[in-house]
Design a protein around this motif. Structure first.
Motif, PDB file in Angstrom:
ATOM      1  N   HIS A  94       0.826  -1.208   0.000  1.00 31.53           N
ATOM      2  CA  HIS A  94       0.000   0.000   0.000  1.00 31.53           C
ATOM      3  C   HIS A  94       0.864   1.264   0.000  1.00 31.53           C
ATOM      4  O   HIS A  94       0.591   2.210  -0.742  1.00 31.53           O
ATOM      5  N   PHE A  95       1.902   1.267   0.815  1.00 29.34           N
ATOM      6  CA  PHE A  95       2.748   2.448   0.921  1.00 29.34           C
ATOM      7  C   PHE A  95       3.436   2.777  -0.401  1.00 29.34           C
ATOM      8  O   PHE A  95       3.496   3.928  -0.814  1.00 29.34           O
ATOM      9  N   PHE A  96       3.943   1.739  -1.083  1.00 31.65           N
ATOM     10  CA  PHE A  96       4.714   1.978  -2.299  1.00 31.65           C
ATOM     11  C   PHE A  96       3.896   1.935  -3.585  1.00 31.65           C
ATOM     12  O   PHE A  96       4.326   2.471  -4.597  1.00 31.65           O
ATOM     13  N   THR A  97       2.717   1.325  -3.569  1.00 32.81           N
ATOM     14  CA  THR A  97       1.937   1.178  -4.796  1.00 32.81           C
ATOM     15  C   THR A  97       0.485   1.625  -4.645  1.00 32.81           C
ATOM     16  O   THR A  97       0.014   2.468  -5.385  1.00 32.81           O
ATOM     17  N   GLY A  98      -0.222   1.054  -3.695  1.00 32.61           N
ATOM     18  CA  GLY A  98      -1.656   1.244  -3.577  1.00 32.61           C
ATOM     19  C   GLY A  98      -2.130   2.620  -3.173  1.00 32.61           C
ATOM     20  O   GLY A  98      -3.157   3.107  -3.646  1.00 32.61           O
ATOM     21  N   ARG A  99      -1.383   3.288  -2.323  1.00 32.46           N
ATOM     22  CA  ARG A  99      -1.886   4.558  -1.775  1.00 32.46           C
ATOM     23  C   ARG A  99      -1.969   5.680  -2.797  1.00 32.46           C
ATOM     24  O   ARG A  99      -2.707   6.635  -2.623  1.00 32.46           O
ATOM     25  N   LYS A 100      -1.242   5.550  -3.881  1.00 34.90           N
ATOM     26  CA  LYS A 100      -1.254   6.591  -4.921  1.00 34.90           C
ATOM     27  C   LYS A 100      -2.638   6.752  -5.532  1.00 34.90           C
ATOM     28  O   LYS A 100      -2.992   7.827  -5.980  1.00 34.90           O
ATOM     29  N   ASN A 101      -3.403   5.676  -5.551  1.00 35.55           N
ATOM     30  CA  ASN A 101      -4.725   5.702  -6.182  1.00 35.55           C
ATOM     31  C   ASN A 101      -5.856   5.480  -5.184  1.00 35.55           C
ATOM     32  O   ASN A 101      -6.953   5.102  -5.576  1.00 35.55           O
ATOM     33  N   THR A 102      -5.602   5.677  -3.907  1.00 38.00           N
ATOM     34  CA  THR A 102      -6.603   5.383  -2.882  1.00 38.00           C
ATOM     35  C   THR A 102      -7.094   6.663  -2.221  1.00 38.00           C
ATOM     36  O   THR A 102      -6.301   7.480  -1.767  1.00 38.00           O
ATOM     37  N   ASP A 103      -8.420   6.797  -2.150  1.00 33.38           N
ATOM     38  CA  ASP A 103      -9.013   7.957  -1.486  1.00 33.38           C
ATOM     39  C   ASP A 103      -9.168   7.722   0.019  1.00 33.38           C
ATOM     40  O   ASP A 103      -8.948   8.624   0.811  1.00 33.38           O
TER      41      ASP A 103
END
Length: 188
Positions: free
Chosen positions: A84-93
């Motif tokens: 999540h920190f390196f990939t997922g959070r960029k597109n998560t509201d």
């Protein structure tokens, strides 16, 4: 709007899901009806190697499974946070935590919306998990949970659990009770 749900276990079409996973999927379905895209991060524990790493549950709900180092399911939490920190959070509201046994630490994210706490295990940790795993769970519940989640909005499944959570120092105004959905099948 995209939401991520952190959970130790997730719903699957390739095996049996219990009440925890059903509750989690009901939350995801409700969010989907509101127009959200939902990705569930969950662990893949001992005996679950057959479960896919990625599963499309509906048009807008997916499940991403992370391996559990040493076949100890709680260790999958680290893999979820790393992803999540390196990939997922960029597109998560928003982030939601569906907590069954251990706190997963999602309040570290500024976009953490709420945490679902199904129950508090208390001293039963040691009886159910043994001395080492049980002590880790007991310490996490008694010390980490009240400090890290104190300002978090909490969703729980019963008034009894709400009282348990309040006994840990949480404000009643931060806790909402939403009982699990009961699906009834008609006998033909």
């Amino acid at each position: 709007m995209k939401l991520v749900i952190f959970a130790l276990t997730g719903p699957t079409s390739k095996g049996v899901s219990g009440g925890f996973e059903v509750y989690e999927e009901e939350i995801a379905l409700a969010l989907e009806k509101l127009g959200a895209t939902v990705e569930i991060y969950c662990g893949r524990g001992k005996g679950e190697a057959h479960l896919p790493s990625f599963e499309q549950r509906t048009k807008s709900i997916t499940v991403r499974r992370f391996n559990s180092p040493f076949n100890f399911l709680p260790f999958s939490i680290f893999s979820m946070h790393f992803y999540h920190f390196f990939t997922g959070r960029k597109n998560t509201d928003f982030v939601i935590e569906n907590q069954s046994v251990l706190p997963m630490g999602t309040p570290i994210y500024k976009n953490s919306l709420f945490t679902v706490i199904h129950h508090l295990t208390g001293n039963d940790f040691i009886r159910k998990q043994g001395r080492i795993k049980g002590t880790i769970g007991l310490v996490a519940e008694k010390f980490v949970l009240p400090r890290m989640y104190k300002n978090q909005n909490i969703l729980t499944v019963s008034e009894h659990t709400k009282k348990d959570i309040m006994s840990r120092g949480f404000s009643a105004t931060k806790i909402a009770v939403v009982p699990p959905v009961v699906k009834i099948k008609k006998n033909n």
